[in-house]
Design an enzyme around this catalytic site. Structure first.
Site, PDB file in Angstrom:
ATOM      1  N   LYS A 111     -20.777   2.605  51.192  1.00  0.00           N
ATOM      2  CA  LYS A 111     -20.523   2.274  49.842  1.00  0.00           C
ATOM      3  C   LYS A 111     -21.723   1.233  49.465  1.00  0.00           C
ATOM      4  O   LYS A 111     -22.148   1.230  48.273  1.00  0.00           O
ATOM      5  CB  LYS A 111     -19.347   1.236  49.679  1.00  0.00           C
ATOM      6  CG  LYS A 111     -18.097   2.426  50.007  1.00  0.00           C
ATOM      7  CD  LYS A 111     -16.868   1.640  49.458  1.00  0.00           C
ATOM      8  CE  LYS A 111     -15.617   2.465  49.302  1.00  0.00           C
ATOM      9  NZ  LYS A 111     -14.154   1.790  49.388  1.00  0.00           N
ATOM     10  N   LYS A 192     -14.792  13.472  51.979  1.00  0.00           N
ATOM     11  CA  LYS A 192     -13.587  13.502  51.875  1.00  0.00           C
ATOM     12  C   LYS A 192     -13.242  13.270  50.530  1.00  0.00           C
ATOM     13  O   LYS A 192     -14.171  12.516  49.607  1.00  0.00           O
ATOM     14  CB  LYS A 192     -13.082  12.322  52.778  1.00  0.00           C
ATOM     15  CG  LYS A 192     -13.645  11.016  52.165  1.00  0.00           C
ATOM     16  CD  LYS A 192     -12.604   9.890  53.019  1.00  0.00           C
ATOM     17  CE  LYS A 192     -13.300   8.647  52.441  1.00  0.00           C
ATOM     18  NZ  LYS A 192     -12.625   7.482  52.461  1.00  0.00           N
ATOM     19  N   LYS A 195     -10.869   7.905  46.040  1.00  0.00           N
ATOM     20  CA  LYS A 195     -10.544   7.416  44.706  1.00  0.00           C
ATOM     21  C   LYS A 195     -11.960   6.844  44.085  1.00  0.00           C
ATOM     22  O   LYS A 195     -12.075   6.601  42.888  1.00  0.00           O
ATOM     23  CB  LYS A 195      -9.748   6.068  44.844  1.00  0.00           C
ATOM     24  CG  LYS A 195      -8.145   6.494  45.297  1.00  0.00           C
ATOM     25  CD  LYS A 195      -7.677   5.227  45.050  1.00  0.00           C
ATOM     26  CE  LYS A 195      -6.506   5.006  46.430  1.00  0.00           C
ATOM     27  NZ  LYS A 195      -7.080   3.977  47.098  1.00  0.00           N
TER      28      LYS A 195
HETATM   29  P1  TYM Z   1      -7.175   3.608  50.624  1.00  0.00           P
HETATM   30  O1  TYM Z   1      -6.639   2.692  49.617  1.00  0.00           O
HETATM   31  O2  TYM Z   1      -8.721   4.087  50.661  1.00  0.00           O
HETATM   32  O3  TYM Z   1      -6.381   4.816  50.969  1.00  0.00           O
HETATM   33  C1  TYM Z   1      -5.025   4.662  51.347  1.00  0.00           C
HETATM   34  C2  TYM Z   1      -4.608   5.537  52.590  1.00  0.00           C
HETATM   35  O4  TYM Z   1      -5.216   6.882  52.181  1.00  0.00           O
HETATM   36  C3  TYM Z   1      -5.786   7.402  53.134  1.00  0.00           C
HETATM   37  N1  TYM Z   1      -6.863   8.453  52.800  1.00  0.00           N
HETATM   38  C4  TYM Z   1      -6.939   9.766  52.973  1.00  0.00           C
HETATM   39  N2  TYM Z   1      -5.975  10.309  53.954  1.00  0.00           N
HETATM   40  C5  TYM Z   1      -6.361  11.823  53.763  1.00  0.00           C
HETATM   41  N3  TYM Z   1      -7.423  12.443  52.953  1.00  0.00           N
HETATM   42  C6  TYM Z   1      -8.195  11.713  52.387  1.00  0.00           C
HETATM   43  N4  TYM Z   1      -9.484  12.222  51.537  1.00  0.00           N
HETATM   44  C7  TYM Z   1      -7.703  10.267  52.205  1.00  0.00           C
HETATM   45  N5  TYM Z   1      -8.342   9.359  51.539  1.00  0.00           N
HETATM   46  C8  TYM Z   1      -7.773   8.266  51.667  1.00  0.00           C
HETATM   47  C9  TYM Z   1      -6.349   6.375  53.801  1.00  0.00           C
HETATM   48  O5  TYM Z   1      -6.724   6.473  55.209  1.00  0.00           O
HETATM   49  C10 TYM Z   1      -5.424   5.298  53.780  1.00  0.00           C
HETATM   50  O6  TYM Z   1      -4.569   5.187  54.812  1.00  0.00           O
HETATM   51  N6  TYM Z   1      -8.483   0.018  54.064  1.00  0.00           N
HETATM   52  C11 TYM Z   1      -7.583   0.572  53.237  1.00  0.00           C
HETATM   53  C12 TYM Z   1      -6.325  -0.068  52.736  1.00  0.00           C
HETATM   54  C13 TYM Z   1      -5.832  -1.241  53.655  1.00  0.00           C
HETATM   55  C14 TYM Z   1      -4.968  -1.142  54.775  1.00  0.00           C
HETATM   56  C15 TYM Z   1      -4.719  -2.364  55.272  1.00  0.00           C
HETATM   57  C16 TYM Z   1      -4.607  -0.021  55.425  1.00  0.00           C
HETATM   58  C17 TYM Z   1      -6.253  -2.655  53.396  1.00  0.00           C
HETATM   59  N7  TYM Z   1      -5.295  -3.329  54.562  1.00  0.00           N
HETATM   60  C18 TYM Z   1      -4.015  -2.609  56.438  1.00  0.00           C
HETATM   61  C19 TYM Z   1      -3.984  -0.085  56.595  1.00  0.00           C
HETATM   62  C20 TYM Z   1      -3.426  -1.490  57.159  1.00  0.00           C
HETATM   63  C21 TYM Z   1      -7.845   1.518  52.265  1.00  0.00           C
HETATM   64  O7  TYM Z   1      -9.030   1.352  51.521  1.00  0.00           O
HETATM   65  O8  TYM Z   1      -7.246   2.680  51.814  1.00  0.00           O
END
Ligand code: TYM
Length: 327
Positions: A111, A192, A195
């Site tokens: 990023k 992947k 968003k």
């Molecule tokens: P975020 O908001 O990017 O994504 C949310 C969840 O979706 C999963 N994910 C995917 N799974 C499969 N294929 C994909 N292409 C894909 N893109 C996203 C992510 O792995 C995630 O599980 N840092 C985290 C948010 C977070 C968090 C936490 C997660 C903040 N605090 C504490 C767990 C525990 C994030 O940016 O997820």
């Protein structure tokens, strides 16, 4: 019952990667575990986002999660920014984490690499994520594959803190589903679905109409052969489609491959299964959007329940690290 925590950023419309990789597991695990799920609005501030947009996306994310089947009577659904405890613990953990280990995070490198100016929050982001998890003494963290390294950091910070200051935190474990953990972009199947990357034709959002889903899947990039085979290394596009079908049908991508003799029939089956999977969710989203009180009420109750668990951990962490308690 295991204590489970996960989070999702309200930085854009949820896509099928978020849904299949994470949210479906959250719903499946909510009654057999003590589950907490956070909409991590503070994390969304690490990149440029319009304030009004952040507010409406946070609401819309709550609508999506409730529509997907999260039940506030079964789990605790809350907005991270409604609790000051996350920020406070993050600071304590920032004083345990090292600059070098944060610089090594691949998501930060990806990023930050393309930006002229990088916010400090983008660097410390995984420490805030560790605070989200450790505050609740979570044992399991259901996430997609891209969060593996962040989870490792959360574990390391917990172990280091406990060794230095005494046993305060539970050491969490990542729960990554066997299929659907890494849904790839339909136009660039070696990257992947995300968003934060603009790829409107390569991203299937949970709000897409049946016609849009059908069009995106039919135009998905594949390869010049015509053999349907599960081989992520050499056939990433076809393998991604097989994985999508596997995660909506509960069957293995290898077995499914044998059932299709052309790319066209595979694509038609994938589109149909995604449309079927998302139709009830979209219907329920429509209803919930009109019931703002119900959604905001659920989030307020969730924040209260979350605070009951977060406050004692923060108190213990503060006193372990040596902060004088106020009278
Ligand atoms: P975020 O908001 O990017 O994504 C949310 C969840 O979706 C999963 N994910 C995917 N799974 C499969 N294929 C994909 N292409 C894909 N893109 C996203 C992510 O792995 C995630 O599980 N840092 C985290 C948010 C977070 C968090 C936490 C997660 C903040 N605090 C504490 C767990 C525990 C994030 O940016 O997820």
């Amino acid at each position: 019952m295991a204590r489970v925590l996960s989070g999702i950023q309200p930085s854009g419309v949820l896509h099928i990667g978020n849904y299949l990789g994470a949210v479906r597991q959250w719903v499946a695990g909510q009654s057999s575990n003590e589950a907490l799920y956070a909409i991590v609005d503070l994390h969304a501030l690490t990149v440029d986002i319009d304030p009004a947009e952040l507010r409406s996306r946070t609401f819309e994310t709550a609508v999506t999660l409730l529509a997907a089947g999260l039940d506030p009577n079964e789990c605790t659904l809350f907005v991270q920014g409604h609790l000051h405890e996350h920020n406070e613990l993050a600071w304590l953990l920032e004083c345990v984490a090292s600059y070098g280990e944060l610089l090594r995070m691949t998501q930060f490198k990806d990023k930050a690499g393309s930006r002229e100016s990088v916010r400090v929050g983008l660097l410390t982001y995984p420490v805030l994520m560790a605070a989200d998890i450790l505050l609740y003494q979570a044992e399991q963290v259901p996430v997609g594959d891209d969060q593996r390294q962040h989870l490792e950091l959360a574990r390391n910070l917990a172990i280091r803190f406990n060794a230095r200051y005494g046993e305060v935190f539970t050491i969490p474990e990542a729960m990554i589903p066997p299929v659907g953990a890494r849904v790839m972009d339909l136009q660039s199947p070696r990257r992947k679905m995300s968003k934060s990357v603009v790829s409107p034709q390569g991203t299937v959002n949970v709000t897409d109409s049946p016609a849009e889903i059908d069009r995106k899947v039919r135009r998905a990039v594949t390869d010049n052969e015509n053999e349907v085979r599960y081989d992520p290394e050499n056939k990433p596009g076809i393998s991604n489609l097989l994985e999508l079908l596997a995660s909506t049908s509960g069957r293995s991508p290898d077995l499914l491959a044998g059932e299709f003799t052309s790319y066209g029939t595979l694509k038609a089956a994938v589109a149909e299964s995604l449309i079927g999977e998302l139709a009830p969710l979209q219907q329920r989203m429509q209803e919930l959007r009109e019931d703002r009180d119900l959604v905001l009420g659920a989030l307020a109750e969730g924040a209260e329940k979350a605070r009951e668990l977060a406050a004692p951990t923060l108190f213990n962490a503060r006193s372990a690290i040596g902060l004088l308690a106020p009278r």
